[in-house]
Design a protein around this motif. Structure first.
Motif, PDB file in Angstrom:
ATOM      1  N   TYR A 200      95.312 -23.379 -21.412  1.00 25.55           N
ATOM      2  CA  TYR A 200      96.187 -23.601 -20.487  1.00 25.55           C
ATOM      3  C   TYR A 200      96.114 -22.113 -19.432  1.00 25.55           C
ATOM      4  O   TYR A 200      95.748 -22.161 -18.336  1.00 25.55           O
ATOM      5  CB  TYR A 200      97.613 -23.710 -20.592  1.00 25.55           C
ATOM      6  CG  TYR A 200      98.237 -25.111 -20.758  1.00 25.55           C
ATOM      7  CD1 TYR A 200      98.311 -25.903 -19.733  1.00 25.55           C
ATOM      8  CD2 TYR A 200      98.494 -25.595 -22.047  1.00 25.55           C
ATOM      9  CE1 TYR A 200      98.691 -27.273 -19.571  1.00 25.55           C
ATOM     10  CE2 TYR A 200      99.042 -26.756 -22.246  1.00 25.55           C
ATOM     11  CZ  TYR A 200      99.128 -27.863 -21.216  1.00 25.55           C
ATOM     12  OH  TYR A 200      99.583 -28.921 -21.061  1.00 25.55           O
ATOM     13  N   TYR A 201      96.040 -21.126 -20.492  1.00 23.74           N
ATOM     14  CA  TYR A 201      95.626 -19.830 -19.510  1.00 23.74           C
ATOM     15  C   TYR A 201      94.171 -19.915 -19.013  1.00 23.74           C
ATOM     16  O   TYR A 201      94.339 -19.332 -17.930  1.00 23.74           O
ATOM     17  CB  TYR A 201      95.613 -18.764 -20.853  1.00 23.74           C
ATOM     18  CG  TYR A 201      95.346 -17.389 -20.164  1.00 23.74           C
ATOM     19  CD1 TYR A 201      96.312 -16.530 -19.655  1.00 23.74           C
ATOM     20  CD2 TYR A 201      94.109 -16.851 -20.247  1.00 23.74           C
ATOM     21  CE1 TYR A 201      96.101 -15.314 -19.151  1.00 23.74           C
ATOM     22  CE2 TYR A 201      93.998 -15.467 -19.725  1.00 23.74           C
ATOM     23  CZ  TYR A 201      94.935 -14.824 -19.240  1.00 23.74           C
ATOM     24  OH  TYR A 201      94.516 -13.357 -18.819  1.00 23.74           O
ATOM     25  N   LEU A 202      93.341 -20.285 -19.408  1.00 25.97           N
ATOM     26  CA  LEU A 202      92.025 -20.385 -18.772  1.00 25.97           C
ATOM     27  C   LEU A 202      91.705 -21.135 -17.717  1.00 25.97           C
ATOM     28  O   LEU A 202      91.345 -20.709 -16.770  1.00 25.97           O
ATOM     29  CB  LEU A 202      90.827 -20.669 -20.072  1.00 25.97           C
ATOM     30  CG  LEU A 202      90.549 -19.803 -21.147  1.00 25.97           C
ATOM     31  CD1 LEU A 202      89.679 -20.556 -22.168  1.00 25.97           C
ATOM     32  CD2 LEU A 202      90.112 -18.384 -20.485  1.00 25.97           C
ATOM     33  N   ILE A 203      92.391 -22.316 -17.943  1.00 25.14           N
ATOM     34  CA  ILE A 203      92.512 -23.100 -16.614  1.00 25.14           C
ATOM     35  C   ILE A 203      93.376 -22.387 -15.463  1.00 25.14           C
ATOM     36  O   ILE A 203      92.808 -22.433 -13.996  1.00 25.14           O
ATOM     37  CB  ILE A 203      93.191 -24.406 -16.838  1.00 25.14           C
ATOM     38  CG1 ILE A 203      92.484 -25.322 -17.812  1.00 25.14           C
ATOM     39  CG2 ILE A 203      93.563 -25.280 -15.628  1.00 25.14           C
ATOM     40  CD1 ILE A 203      93.014 -26.537 -18.482  1.00 25.14           C
ATOM     41  N   ALA A 204      94.417 -21.947 -15.648  1.00 25.02           N
ATOM     42  CA  ALA A 204      95.247 -21.113 -14.620  1.00 25.02           C
ATOM     43  C   ALA A 204      94.502 -19.931 -14.094  1.00 25.02           C
ATOM     44  O   ALA A 204      94.204 -19.719 -12.762  1.00 25.02           O
ATOM     45  CB  ALA A 204      96.655 -20.766 -15.230  1.00 25.02           C
ATOM     46  N   LYS A 205      93.989 -19.315 -15.041  1.00 24.32           N
ATOM     47  CA  LYS A 205      92.667 -17.999 -14.290  1.00 24.32           C
ATOM     48  C   LYS A 205      91.793 -18.624 -13.535  1.00 24.32           C
ATOM     49  O   LYS A 205      91.317 -18.014 -12.619  1.00 24.32           O
ATOM     50  CB  LYS A 205      92.417 -17.302 -15.508  1.00 24.32           C
ATOM     51  CG  LYS A 205      93.516 -16.371 -16.303  1.00 24.32           C
ATOM     52  CD  LYS A 205      94.287 -15.618 -15.531  1.00 24.32           C
ATOM     53  CE  LYS A 205      93.262 -14.440 -15.076  1.00 24.32           C
ATOM     54  NZ  LYS A 205      94.219 -13.236 -13.993  1.00 24.32           N
ATOM     55  N   LEU A 206      91.092 -19.779 -14.048  1.00 28.28           N
ATOM     56  CA  LEU A 206      90.218 -20.294 -13.369  1.00 28.28           C
ATOM     57  C   LEU A 206      90.450 -20.671 -11.954  1.00 28.28           C
ATOM     58  O   LEU A 206      89.785 -20.505 -10.942  1.00 28.28           O
ATOM     59  CB  LEU A 206      89.501 -21.627 -14.012  1.00 28.28           C
ATOM     60  CG  LEU A 206      88.541 -22.526 -13.306  1.00 28.28           C
ATOM     61  CD1 LEU A 206      87.105 -21.550 -13.138  1.00 28.28           C
ATOM     62  CD2 LEU A 206      88.118 -23.768 -13.948  1.00 28.28           C
ATOM     63  N   SER A 210      89.191 -18.839  -8.494  1.00 28.52           N
ATOM     64  CA  SER A 210      88.321 -20.020  -7.481  1.00 28.52           C
ATOM     65  C   SER A 210      89.025 -19.528  -6.221  1.00 28.52           C
ATOM     66  O   SER A 210      88.483 -19.522  -5.072  1.00 28.52           O
ATOM     67  CB  SER A 210      88.546 -21.118  -8.108  1.00 28.52           C
ATOM     68  OG  SER A 210      87.703 -21.303  -9.220  1.00 28.52           O
ATOM     69  N   ALA A 211      90.518 -19.566  -6.193  1.00 34.20           N
ATOM     70  CA  ALA A 211      91.165 -19.434  -4.938  1.00 34.20           C
ATOM     71  C   ALA A 211      90.674 -17.992  -4.387  1.00 34.20           C
ATOM     72  O   ALA A 211      90.857 -17.830  -3.090  1.00 34.20           O
ATOM     73  CB  ALA A 211      92.882 -19.393  -5.340  1.00 34.20           C
ATOM     74  N   ARG A 212      90.812 -16.960  -5.122  1.00 38.90           N
ATOM     75  CA  ARG A 212      90.180 -15.640  -4.495  1.00 38.90           C
ATOM     76  C   ARG A 212      89.016 -15.730  -3.849  1.00 38.90           C
ATOM     77  O   ARG A 212      88.598 -15.026  -2.842  1.00 38.90           O
ATOM     78  CB  ARG A 212      90.306 -14.695  -5.560  1.00 38.90           C
ATOM     79  CG  ARG A 212      91.549 -14.157  -6.073  1.00 38.90           C
ATOM     80  CD  ARG A 212      91.750 -13.236  -7.126  1.00 38.90           C
ATOM     81  NE  ARG A 212      93.155 -12.873  -7.498  1.00 38.90           N
ATOM     82  CZ  ARG A 212      93.223 -11.876  -8.701  1.00 38.90           C
ATOM     83  NH1 ARG A 212      92.500 -11.527  -9.392  1.00 38.90           N
ATOM     84  NH2 ARG A 212      94.442 -11.760  -8.960  1.00 38.90           N
ATOM     85  N   LEU A 213      87.990 -16.468  -4.533  1.00 36.12           N
ATOM     86  CA  LEU A 213      86.564 -16.696  -3.912  1.00 36.12           C
ATOM     87  C   LEU A 213      86.619 -17.463  -2.622  1.00 36.12           C
ATOM     88  O   LEU A 213      85.792 -17.070  -1.865  1.00 36.12           O
ATOM     89  CB  LEU A 213      85.651 -17.305  -4.863  1.00 36.12           C
ATOM     90  CG  LEU A 213      85.309 -16.348  -6.368  1.00 36.12           C
ATOM     91  CD1 LEU A 213      84.794 -17.093  -7.385  1.00 36.12           C
ATOM     92  CD2 LEU A 213      84.538 -15.080  -5.777  1.00 36.12           C
ATOM     93  N   MET A 214      87.576 -18.499  -2.664  1.00 35.28           N
ATOM     94  CA  MET A 214      87.594 -19.254  -1.555  1.00 35.28           C
ATOM     95  C   MET A 214      88.188 -18.435  -0.498  1.00 35.28           C
ATOM     96  O   MET A 214      87.802 -18.600   0.689  1.00 35.28           O
ATOM     97  CB  MET A 214      88.467 -20.530  -1.881  1.00 35.28           C
ATOM     98  CG  MET A 214      87.958 -21.390  -2.614  1.00 35.28           C
ATOM     99  SD  MET A 214      88.868 -22.837  -3.146  1.00 35.28           S
ATOM    100  CE  MET A 214      89.379 -23.476  -1.660  1.00 35.28           C
TER     101      MET A 214
END
Length: 221
Positions: A200-206, A210-214
């Protein structure tokens, strides 16, 4: 004395099964965000409209979504609709319950974002010959999503975590459901749920990264 013996090897062997559940979790979250975003835009517009019926409907939806537990909303989709002859499976109930909640929160986010856009921009677009629908699509909507982008990211993370309540209505294909099934079969509660917490932590961090890169790609200028 702590007499619990950890057995990580069997838990790690179940990792592919848990990853499959993680994909279902992500799928539900993404679909609930898509539905919630569409409904949220419509609710924000209805809330700002001069039509009392539309504004009242939007206000009621938003108030229910924001001031009642998400679990209750999933229960209403699963049990409540079933009592009037509309039967949904656990997957669809969780999806619609979370989408309903997302829409309520996103509607207020979008409404605030739209109010932050200077009205002079819309007037300028109308003076150039744009209709109201075209001005909204080309002028208001892009700026609204730009302002609301980071709150939408937070809502996406929330949706990912809230899929875990699906186990209450029998959802056994998402990450929490798969983990619970493994726990019931093996009674290795700590190992399996520790791995689930990491996933769950890894999914949330992903999602966050990803949002920051977008945002960097889309909003550089």
């Amino acid at each position: 004395m702590l007499d619990y013996t950890f057995h990580w090897r069997p838990a790690l062997r179940a990792l592919p099964e848990m990853l499959s559940g993680a994909l279902v979790t992500l799928e539900i979250a993404v679909l609930s965000m898509i539905l919630g975003t569409i409904a949220g835009v419509l609710l924000a517009l209805a809330r700002q409209s001069g039509n009392r019926l539309l504004s009242g409907f939007a206000t009621g939806w938003i108030e229910l979504a924001r001031n009642t537990p998400a679990l209750l909303q999933v229960y209403m989709a699963y049990f409540g609709l079933g009592s009037i002859g509309i039967f949904l499976d656990s997957y669809l109930s969780v999806l619609l319950g979370i989408a309903f909640n997302n829409a309520g929160y996103l509607a207020e986010t979008f409404r605030g974002a739209m109010r932050a856009i200077p009205h002079t921009q819309v007037r300028a677009a109308r003076s150039l010959g744009m209709g109201s629908a075209k001005a909204f699509r080309l002028i208001v909507l892009p700026q609204m999503f730009r302002i609301a982008f980071y709150p939408m990211t937070n809502q996406m993370v929330w949706a990912i975590l809230m899929t875990s309540i699906g186990v209450i209505v029998g959802l056994d294909t998402d990450l929490t459901g798969v983990t619970q099934e493994l726990n019931v079969r093996t009674f290795r509660t700590f190992e399996y749920f520790a791995i689930a917490a990491v996933l769950y932590y890894l999914i949330a961090k992903l999602v966050t990264v990803s949002a920051r890169l977008m945002a960097w790609r889309l909003f550089r200028y």
